[in-house]
Design a protein around this motif. Structure first.
Motif, PDB file in Angstrom:
ATOM      1  N   VAL A   4       0.859  -1.186   0.000  1.00  0.00           N
ATOM      2  CA  VAL A   4       0.000   0.000   0.000  1.00  0.00           C
ATOM      3  C   VAL A   4       0.889   1.228   0.000  1.00  0.00           C
ATOM      4  N   ARG A   5       0.258   2.358  -0.208  1.00  0.00           N
ATOM      5  CA  ARG A   5       1.072   3.577  -0.208  1.00  0.00           C
ATOM      6  C   ARG A   5       0.318   4.710   0.448  1.00  0.00           C
ATOM      7  N   PHE A   6       1.120   5.613   1.028  1.00  0.00           N
ATOM      8  CA  PHE A   6       0.599   6.890   1.494  1.00  0.00           C
ATOM      9  C   PHE A   6       1.308   7.918   0.639  1.00  0.00           C
ATOM     10  N   ALA A   7       0.528   8.777  -0.016  1.00  0.00           N
ATOM     11  CA  ALA A   7       1.094   9.625  -1.075  1.00  0.00           C
ATOM     12  C   ALA A   7       0.785  11.104  -0.848  1.00  0.00           C
ATOM     13  N   PRO A   8       1.392  11.698   0.160  1.00  0.00           N
ATOM     14  CA  PRO A   8       1.088  13.109   0.415  1.00  0.00           C
ATOM     15  C   PRO A   8       1.758  14.046  -0.572  1.00  0.00           C
ATOM     16  N   SER A   9       1.109  15.165  -0.831  1.00  0.00           N
ATOM     17  CA  SER A   9       1.746  16.234  -1.603  1.00  0.00           C
ATOM     18  C   SER A   9       2.447  17.137  -0.597  1.00  0.00           C
ATOM     19  N   PRO A  10       3.729  17.432  -0.837  1.00  0.00           N
ATOM     20  CA  PRO A  10       4.458  18.245   0.148  1.00  0.00           C
ATOM     21  C   PRO A  10       4.181  19.728  -0.043  1.00  0.00           C
ATOM     22  N   ILE A  40       6.200  10.671  -2.071  1.00  0.00           N
ATOM     23  CA  ILE A  40       6.036  12.121  -2.022  1.00  0.00           C
ATOM     24  C   ILE A  40       5.545  12.571  -3.396  1.00  0.00           C
ATOM     25  N   ASP A  41       4.318  13.049  -3.446  1.00  0.00           N
ATOM     26  CA  ASP A  41       3.701  13.486  -4.708  1.00  0.00           C
ATOM     27  C   ASP A  41       4.083  14.933  -4.995  1.00  0.00           C
ATOM     28  N   ASP A  42       5.306  15.106  -5.495  1.00  0.00           N
ATOM     29  CA  ASP A  42       5.834  16.467  -5.663  1.00  0.00           C
ATOM     30  C   ASP A  42       5.903  16.875  -7.128  1.00  0.00           C
ATOM     31  N   LEU A 182       0.386  16.484 -14.513  1.00  0.00           N
ATOM     32  CA  LEU A 182      -0.486  16.687 -13.352  1.00  0.00           C
ATOM     33  C   LEU A 182      -0.449  15.389 -12.544  1.00  0.00           C
ATOM     34  N   TYR A 183      -1.117  15.358 -11.417  1.00  0.00           N
ATOM     35  CA  TYR A 183      -1.011  14.232 -10.485  1.00  0.00           C
ATOM     36  C   TYR A 183      -1.461  12.868 -11.050  1.00  0.00           C
ATOM     37  N   THR A 184      -2.479  12.880 -11.919  1.00  0.00           N
ATOM     38  CA  THR A 184      -3.172  11.628 -12.262  1.00  0.00           C
ATOM     39  C   THR A 184      -2.288  10.534 -12.866  1.00  0.00           C
ATOM     40  N   PRO A 186       1.256  10.262 -13.185  1.00  0.00           N
ATOM     41  CA  PRO A 186       2.367   9.792 -12.339  1.00  0.00           C
ATOM     42  C   PRO A 186       1.889   8.877 -11.210  1.00  0.00           C
ATOM     43  N   SER A 187       0.745   9.191 -10.669  1.00  0.00           N
ATOM     44  CA  SER A 187       0.228   8.377  -9.558  1.00  0.00           C
ATOM     45  C   SER A 187       0.007   6.934 -10.008  1.00  0.00           C
ATOM     46  N   VAL A 188      -0.630   6.790 -11.175  1.00  0.00           N
ATOM     47  CA  VAL A 188      -0.906   5.436 -11.666  1.00  0.00           C
ATOM     48  C   VAL A 188       0.383   4.724 -12.068  1.00  0.00           C
ATOM     49  N   ILE A 200      -5.758   2.916  -0.643  1.00  0.00           N
ATOM     50  CA  ILE A 200      -6.707   3.303   0.405  1.00  0.00           C
ATOM     51  C   ILE A 200      -6.518   4.793   0.645  1.00  0.00           C
ATOM     52  N   ARG A 201      -7.556   5.560   0.401  1.00  0.00           N
ATOM     53  CA  ARG A 201      -7.432   7.020   0.486  1.00  0.00           C
ATOM     54  C   ARG A 201      -8.799   7.642   0.739  1.00  0.00           C
ATOM     55  N   GLY A 202      -8.823   8.968   0.831  1.00  0.00           N
ATOM     56  CA  GLY A 202     -10.063   9.668   1.171  1.00  0.00           C
ATOM     57  C   GLY A 202     -11.086   9.627   0.050  1.00  0.00           C
ATOM     58  N   ASP A 204     -12.615  11.890  -1.291  1.00  0.00           N
ATOM     59  CA  ASP A 204     -12.517  12.984  -2.255  1.00  0.00           C
ATOM     60  C   ASP A 204     -11.857  12.504  -3.559  1.00  0.00           C
ATOM     61  N   HIS A 205     -11.351  11.273  -3.562  1.00  0.00           N
ATOM     62  CA  HIS A 205     -10.692  10.743  -4.760  1.00  0.00           C
ATOM     63  C   HIS A 205     -11.556   9.753  -5.552  1.00  0.00           C
ATOM     64  N   VAL A 206     -12.815   9.594  -5.158  1.00  0.00           N
ATOM     65  CA  VAL A 206     -13.653   8.575  -5.809  1.00  0.00           C
ATOM     66  C   VAL A 206     -13.736   8.794  -7.323  1.00  0.00           C
TER      67      VAL A 206
HETATM   68  N1  GLU Z   1      -1.092  13.365  -3.515  1.00  0.00           N
HETATM   69  C1  GLU Z   1      -2.468  12.971  -3.527  1.00  0.00           C
HETATM   70  C2  GLU Z   1      -3.185  13.648  -2.377  1.00  0.00           C
HETATM   71  O1  GLU Z   1      -2.540  14.006  -1.414  1.00  0.00           O
HETATM   72  C3  GLU Z   1      -2.528  11.482  -3.372  1.00  0.00           C
HETATM   73  C4  GLU Z   1      -3.845  10.899  -3.571  1.00  0.00           C
HETATM   74  C5  GLU Z   1      -3.739   9.396  -3.694  1.00  0.00           C
HETATM   75  O2  GLU Z   1      -3.701   8.753  -2.642  1.00  0.00           O
HETATM   76  O3  GLU Z   1      -3.658   8.905  -4.781  1.00  0.00           O
HETATM   77  O4  GLU Z   1      -4.368  13.879  -2.449  1.00  0.00           O
END
Ligand code: GLU
Length: 443
Positions: A4-10, A40-42, A182-184, A186-188, A200-202, A204-206
């Motif tokens: 799994v991953r946690f992918a915060p934007s810094p 790190i989603d930078d 944009l984010y979409t 690179p994330s995939v 697994i995420r919030g 708001d990403h549905v």
């Molecule tokens: N960087 C995105 C965010 O913080 C990641 C979302 C995701 O988990 O794909 O919203």
């Protein structure tokens, strides 16, 4: 093996909402014997800052949320570019030349005529000549992903069956006019390359998920499992988003919240389990189950967090805090066992320590009564039974009982009108100090 991953934007401080996503992923990884990637989603160069990345890493470590793998999206541009080329080759990524103004106007016209404001794909009709002409005029394209315009369905690990018709969505822009991703995408690409099995995420990403599932299918042929948890809301049901800046982990930490309080709260809020203080991550891992996360928004109430912090401190054994007590220059195990039930923040040990070693300025309202009490102090050695013996003698001599008896003794012995249990405190302060205080001396 789950990954799994946690992918915060810094782009800011780690806040409670994001920390909760990190915790859920961490617990899921631990529970399933899998791995957690901190990514790190930078990709947003303008808003991403190294200091925010450092802060995120520092605060995750403070929580005890460790990761097994680490990646930075900015270092993976070649992989993102390769994926973009693949999509271009299969006709799923197409160049568009409309300006923002033009797009806005089109959208307004669509709305005015009662149509959904979805991109009309006008750019797909451009011929090679049209494009060459636009480029000769100095226009740079942005690139859109051609959605399949069909129903995308998945069995969400939290929400159950979800279906989104991508015919109702605009083809998303994956690459901006200046060539940046944009984010979409690179994330995939990163999710594919790191073998992410569960996202697994919030919630708001549905909607993103529908688009990303199409990208997974186009790029990898396989799609990970998805779970979208409801977002946090305030105690009164208000959206937290506006106040998130003030609900940073940094702030909780500065406010004296213990990391395990924060983890316990964020792991349990919005689940079918009661919110209880857990002294270790292992206990939370043992109780963790994605199925316990409900569909309703989860509450975040700073007052509840504060109460939970007190409950956690009351549970902690001496071993768990011995180093911190020593660093604060205050007493050992007996002191900890005496004062912990009175703490709401660990730092309060410093102000309670003088109860044992002085100085305490006694508060004496009835001199005769306290003089009587001083005369009744039993000889040492003292232990936890001494208080009982002492107060029985004073009760018999004075005829007082209950609050009349205990309250003035507490005021004289501690200078405070409430505090730790006196039966534990009395032997720690010792007879000579107790006697001095009963005589009105600062001791
Ligand atoms: N960087 C995105 C965010 O913080 C990641 C979302 C995701 O988990 O794909 O919203």
């Amino acid at each position: 093996m789950t990954v799994v991953r946690f992918a915060p934007s810094p782009t800011g401080l780690l806040h409670v909402g994001n920390a909760r996503t990190a915790i859920v992923n961490f617990l899921f990884a631990r529970k399933t014997g899998g791995k957690l990637l901190l990514r790190i989603d930078d990709t947003d160069h303008e808003r991403s800052k190294k200091e925010y990345e450092d802060g995120i890493i520092e605060h995750l470590a403070w929580l005890g949320v460790t990761h097994d793998l680490f990646a930075r999206q900015s270092e993976r541009a070649p992989q993102h570019q390769a994926a973009a080329n693949l999509l271009k080759n299969i006709g799923r990524l197409y160049p568009c030349y409309e300006s923002q103004l033009e797009l806005d106007r089109r959208r307004q016209r669509q709305i005015a005529s009662g149509k959904p404001p979805v991109y009309d794909r006008a750019a797909l009709a451009l011929t090679a000549e049209d494009r060459a002409k636009l480029e000769a005029e100095g226009k740079h394209p942005h690139w859109r992903f051609k959605l399949s315009q069909k129903k995308v369905a998945w069995k969400d690990l939290i929400r159950g069956e979800v279906e989104i018709d991508t015919a109702h969505l605009s083809d998303p822009v994956l690459i901006r006019e200046d060539g940046r991703f944009l984010y979409t995408l690179p994330s995939v690409v990163d999710d594919v390359d790191f073998g992410i099995t569960h996202i697994i995420r919030g919630e708001d990403h549905v909607t993103n998920t529908a688009v990303q599932i199409e990208l997974f299918e186009a790029l990898a042929g396989t799609v990970p499992a998805f779970g979208h948890h409801p977002l946090l809301i305030g105690a009164g049901g208000e959206a937290l988003s506006k106040r998130l800046g003030s609900l940073s982990l940094k702030l909780l930490r500065e406010d004296g919240i213990e990391p395990m309080t924060a983890v316990s709260y964020l792991a349990k809020t919005g689940t079918s389990d009661p919110i209880t203080a857990q002294p270790s991550l292992d206990a939370l891992v043992a109780e963790f189950d994605l199925a316990k996360i409900g569909r309703a928004p989860a509450h975040f109430d700073p007052a509840e967090l504060s109460n939970l912090n007190a409950k956690l401190l009351h549970l902690l054994p001496y071993d768990a805090v011995a180093d911190r007590l020593a660093a604060a220059g205050v007493g050992g195990e007996a002191f900890w066992e005496t004062v912990k039930a009175n703490l709401t923040r660990f730092s309060e040990v410093t102000s309670l320590w003088p109860l044992v070693v002085g100085p305490v300025t006694p508060v004496i309202e009835d001199n005769n009564f306290i003089a009587e009490a001083a005369a009744a102090l039993p000889p040492e050695p003292w232990d936890e039974t001494t208080w009982n013996v002492f107060t029985k003698t004073v009760a018999a001599a004075s005829g007082r009982k209950g609050k009349e008896l205990y309250h003035p003794l507490r005021l004289a012995l501690t200078g405070l009108d409430h505090g730790p249990e006196l039966k534990k405190l009395l032997p720690l302060m010792g007879r000579s100090r107790a006697l001095a205080r009963l005589k009105g001396e600062t001791a």
